[in-house]
Design an enzyme around this catalytic site. Structure first.
Site, mmCIF file in Angstrom:
data_model
loop_
_atom_site.group_PDB
_atom_site.id
_atom_site.type_symbol
_atom_site.label_atom_id
_atom_site.label_comp_id
_atom_site.label_asym_id
_atom_site.label_seq_id
_atom_site.Cartn_x
_atom_site.Cartn_y
_atom_site.Cartn_z
ATOM 1 N N ASN A 42 43.328 28.399 63.566
ATOM 2 C CA ASN A 42 42.936 29.540 64.402
ATOM 3 C C ASN A 42 43.449 29.476 65.842
ATOM 4 O OD1 ASN A 42 41.062 27.488 64.985
ATOM 5 N ND2 ASN A 42 39.607 28.994 65.739
ATOM 6 N N GLU B 203 35.170 18.538 65.772
ATOM 7 C CA GLU B 203 34.662 19.810 66.299
ATOM 8 C C GLU B 203 34.693 20.801 65.151
ATOM 9 O OE1 GLU B 203 33.213 20.729 68.964
ATOM 10 O OE2 GLU B 203 33.488 18.906 70.140
ATOM 11 N N CYS C 237 36.017 29.487 66.992
ATOM 12 C CA CYS C 237 34.784 28.715 66.871
ATOM 13 C C CYS C 237 33.766 29.211 67.896
ATOM 14 C CB CYS C 237 35.060 27.242 67.060
ATOM 15 S SG CYS C 237 35.979 26.904 68.559
ATOM 16 N N GLU D 157 36.010 17.410 74.046
ATOM 17 C CA GLU D 157 37.458 17.489 74.198
ATOM 18 C C GLU D 157 37.812 18.117 75.542
ATOM 19 O OE1 GLU D 157 38.213 18.950 69.828
ATOM 20 O OE2 GLU D 157 39.786 17.578 70.524
HETATM 21 P P1 NAP Z 1 39.643 23.377 57.533
HETATM 22 O O1 NAP Z 1 39.877 24.039 56.240
HETATM 23 O O2 NAP Z 1 38.576 22.374 57.630
HETATM 24 O O3 NAP Z 1 41.053 22.720 57.932
HETATM 25 C C1 NAP Z 1 41.239 22.056 59.158
HETATM 26 C C2 NAP Z 1 42.338 21.024 58.992
HETATM 27 O O4 NAP Z 1 41.893 20.008 58.096
HETATM 28 C C3 NAP Z 1 43.622 21.587 58.394
HETATM 29 O O5 NAP Z 1 44.728 20.961 58.974
HETATM 30 C C4 NAP Z 1 43.480 21.183 56.929
HETATM 31 O O6 NAP Z 1 44.703 21.091 56.232
HETATM 32 C C5 NAP Z 1 42.866 19.812 57.085
HETATM 33 N N1 NAP Z 1 42.244 19.303 55.861
HETATM 34 C C6 NAP Z 1 41.813 19.977 54.771
HETATM 35 N N2 NAP Z 1 41.318 19.114 53.849
HETATM 36 C C7 NAP Z 1 41.437 17.866 54.370
HETATM 37 C C8 NAP Z 1 41.107 16.556 53.911
HETATM 38 N N3 NAP Z 1 40.561 16.352 52.720
HETATM 39 N N4 NAP Z 1 41.371 15.513 54.734
HETATM 40 C C9 NAP Z 1 41.923 15.686 55.945
HETATM 41 N N5 NAP Z 1 42.279 16.914 56.425
HETATM 42 C C10 NAP Z 1 42.033 17.986 55.655
HETATM 43 O O7 NAP Z 1 39.372 24.432 58.708
HETATM 44 P P2 NAP Z 1 40.170 25.755 59.044
HETATM 45 O O8 NAP Z 1 39.844 26.754 57.998
HETATM 46 O O9 NAP Z 1 41.609 25.437 59.309
HETATM 47 O O10 NAP Z 1 39.544 26.179 60.456
HETATM 48 C C11 NAP Z 1 38.429 26.976 60.579
HETATM 49 C C12 NAP Z 1 37.233 26.175 60.993
HETATM 50 O O11 NAP Z 1 37.538 25.462 62.181
HETATM 51 C C13 NAP Z 1 36.019 27.009 61.340
HETATM 52 O O12 NAP Z 1 34.869 26.470 60.753
HETATM 53 C C14 NAP Z 1 35.920 26.906 62.863
HETATM 54 O O13 NAP Z 1 34.638 27.095 63.381
HETATM 55 C C15 NAP Z 1 36.446 25.561 63.095
HETATM 56 N N6 NAP Z 1 36.914 25.401 64.474
HETATM 57 C C16 NAP Z 1 36.121 24.695 65.332
HETATM 58 C C17 NAP Z 1 36.493 24.536 66.671
HETATM 59 C C18 NAP Z 1 35.631 23.760 67.623
HETATM 60 O O14 NAP Z 1 36.134 23.348 68.667
HETATM 61 N N7 NAP Z 1 34.360 23.546 67.336
HETATM 62 C C19 NAP Z 1 37.687 25.110 67.122
HETATM 63 C C20 NAP Z 1 38.468 25.836 66.213
HETATM 64 C C21 NAP Z 1 38.061 25.961 64.883
HETATM 65 P P3 NAP Z 1 45.212 22.314 55.301
HETATM 66 O O15 NAP Z 1 45.472 23.432 56.232
HETATM 67 O O16 NAP Z 1 46.429 21.770 54.681
HETATM 68 O O17 NAP Z 1 44.110 22.616 54.339
#
Ligand code: NAP
Length: 498
Positions: free
Chosen positions: A157, A255, A289, A469
């Site tokens: 995102n 995060e 987020c 962060e």
């Molecule tokens: P995600 O599906 O958890 O993926 C995040 C990262 O983790 C991607 O690079 C993903 O790779 C990788 N990943 C997936 N499975 C993994 C595993 N088994 N081991 C290690 N890495 C793995 O999250 P997203 O859909 O990209 O992002 C949306 C989420 O991020 C939302 O919940 C949002 O709230 C959160 N977010 C939080 C913040 C904050 O600062 N709190 C900021 C931004 C976003 P792939 O893409 O290859 O699956």
């Protein structure tokens, strides 16, 4: 530095070389506003590529960790200059890979550049403390030293800003890096890596591997040479990764999700509140987020406020972000679109009142992308899914509270704790909220979104574990503190040795 052509096969950056993936497999990056457009073919790497990246980071660590901080910072400063000259290209790349509008994309690029600028200066400022000793002729101090090679895993995102806000502090702290961007959005991460290499980063100091997290994530976390993991993404992935890293006793920052509320009290400026909520809820298509996903309003303002929200949401132009008149882009992919539509259907089933939106957009401008209308629900029940679960899309829930105390209770009635805001002209109520909101970041008369390089960023409760962060805290995470005892008596001590 260029945006990849549709048929360009990209490579991983390992040990200073751009290497094809050991799997021989690639996958396309698609523009979510128009999936007919392909932005390069990206390595679907396997565990062997992850291991090679860790090998390279481990080999580069001894020399990089001893490189003086100011010199490390200067390389970041040069990368900042290189990227600053490419703002338009970066914004276009970001808009095409993630779907944000060009204005939002430029904003994100600027944020990433500010972070690079900030951390380039941290090379001069990394510091420990000097402390008094119980004994005479002794000097006691702490040193900050880099933890070692680290793994950074980023979500889709914020495809430019988040890779910067993890990479820059790690590098300036003296760590070497293996960076894995989200599979949906690898483009800006590669442009960042190209700039760092051009700026003079030695081989192996930054390594970039793309590919499914499920296939390479474990190899990047379990390798005994990796000494810290910084992750941003979903709770389901983050908590599993936290467990794995904890078993090895290494540092972790995760995060994760948010369900951020805006409280609006009767004495608020309704136009100001509506503008802030619309920006927070529908900016970046709600895929932040820090997005505003709940409004908690008190009785005398709620009708006026919902009228303003509905009229603002209806007037937003939704489409391909490259059109400068467009104000909201698409969901990032089909799966996120489905999540949005399911959340809308569930809210209806739970008895919430749909005020506007609530559907996928169709027509010649929308048929090739994943567009959802900005959606507002009223009368969302406190225990219902829309009140509690993150949607990560343009769906806003309105709830009602009788006074500030009930509003604070409702605002806190979720598992998450990232950010919250209150709109009021009552100083005492505002301060009560600042104190009582269970979040890592709180705003007064401002949207829930935003962050600045010099301010610690992050959440509490189910949102975040580990260090905040950005800011000084962001680079401190990549260091450990060594306590140093120096004695200059030159003879055997007779007193005060504990
Ligand atoms: P995600 O599906 O958890 O993926 C995040 C990262 O983790 C991607 O690079 C993903 O790779 C990788 N990943 C997936 N499975 C993994 C595993 N088994 N081991 C290690 N890495 C793995 O999250 P997203 O859909 O990209 O992002 C949306 C989420 O991020 C939302 O919940 C949002 O709230 C959160 N977010 C939080 C913040 C904050 O600062 N709190 C900021 C931004 C976003 P792939 O893409 O290859 O699956």
């Amino acid at each position: 530095m260029q945006i990849p052509r549709s048929d360009e096969r990209r490579r991983n950056l390992i040990g200073g070389e751009w290497r094809p993936p050991s799997t021989g497999e690639h996958e396309p990056c698609l523009n979510p506003a128009d999936t007919r457009e392909v932005i390069g073919l990206w390595p679907r790497s396997g565990a062997a590529d992850a291991k090679a990246a860790v090998d390279a980071a481990a080999k580069a660590f001894p020399d990089w960790s001893r490189t003086p901080g100011p010199e490390r910072g200067r390389i970041l400063g040069r990368a900042h200059q290189i990227l600053k000259a490419k703002i338009d290209l970066l914004a276009e790349a970001l808009c095409r890979e993630e779907g944000k509008t060009l204005t939002e994309s430029r904003g994100e690029v600027m944020k990433g550049l500010n972070l690079l600028e900030f951390y380039s200066g941290e090379g001069f400022r990394t510091h420990g403390k000097t402390l008094p000793s119980e004994t005479r002729q002794s000097l006691m101090l702490t040193l900050r030293q880099p933890v070692g090679p680290v793994t950074l895993i980023t979500p889709w995102n914020f495809p430019f800003a988040i890779p910067v806000w993890k990479t820059a502090p790690a590098l300036v702290a003296g760590c070497t890096v293996v960076l894995k961007p989200a599979s949906l959005t690898p483009v800006c991460t590669h442009l960042l890596a190209e700039a760092l290499v051009e700026a003079g980063l030695p081989p192996g100091v930054i390594n970039v591997v793309t590919g499914p997290g499920g296939a390479i994530g474990n190899a990047l976390v379990d390798d005994p040479r990796i000494r810290a993991v910084s992750f941003t993404g979903s709770n389901s992935v983050g908590l599993k990764l936290y467990e794995r890293a904890a078993r090895r006793g290494i540092k972790v920052t995760c995060e994760m999700g948010g369900k951020n509320p805006v409280v609006v009290l009767d004495d608020a400026d309704v136009e100001l509140a509506a503008a802030g909520i619309l920006q927070g809820a529908f900016g970046s298509t709600g895929q932040r987020c820090t997005a505003t996903s709940r409004v908690v309003a008190t009785p005398r303002i709620v009708s006026k406020l919902t009228e303003a929200l509905v009229s603002g949401a209806r007037s937003l132009k939704v489409g391909d972000g490259r059109d400068p008149s467009v104000q909201m882009g698409p969901a990032v992919d089909e799966s996120q679109l489905k999540t949005n539509l399911e959340a809308i259907a569930q809210a209806r089933a739970d008895g919430a009142r749909l005020l506007c939106g609530g559907e996928r957009l169709r027509g010649p401008e929308h048929d090739h992308g994943f567009f959802v209308a900005p959606t507002v629900f009223d009368d969302v029940k406190p225990g219902s899914r829309l009140a509690r679960e993150e949607v990560f899309g343009p769906v806003l829930a309105v709830q009602r509270a009788s006074d500030v105390e009930e509003a604070i209770r409702l605002a806190n009635d979720v598992e998450y704790g990232l950010t919250a805001s209150i709109y009021t002209s009552d100083y005492f109520a505002a301060m009560r909220f600042v104190e009582g909101a269970e979040v890592g970041m709180v705003h007064v008369n401002q949207p829930t979104v935003g962050g600045e390089a010099q301010l610690p960023f992050g959440g509490i409760k189910a949102t975040g574990v580990g260090e905040k962060e950005m800011a000084e805290e962001g680079s401190n995470f990549f260091t450990y503190l060594k306590t140093v005892f120096l004695d200059y008596t030159g003879s055997r001590r007779t007193t005060n040795i504990y």
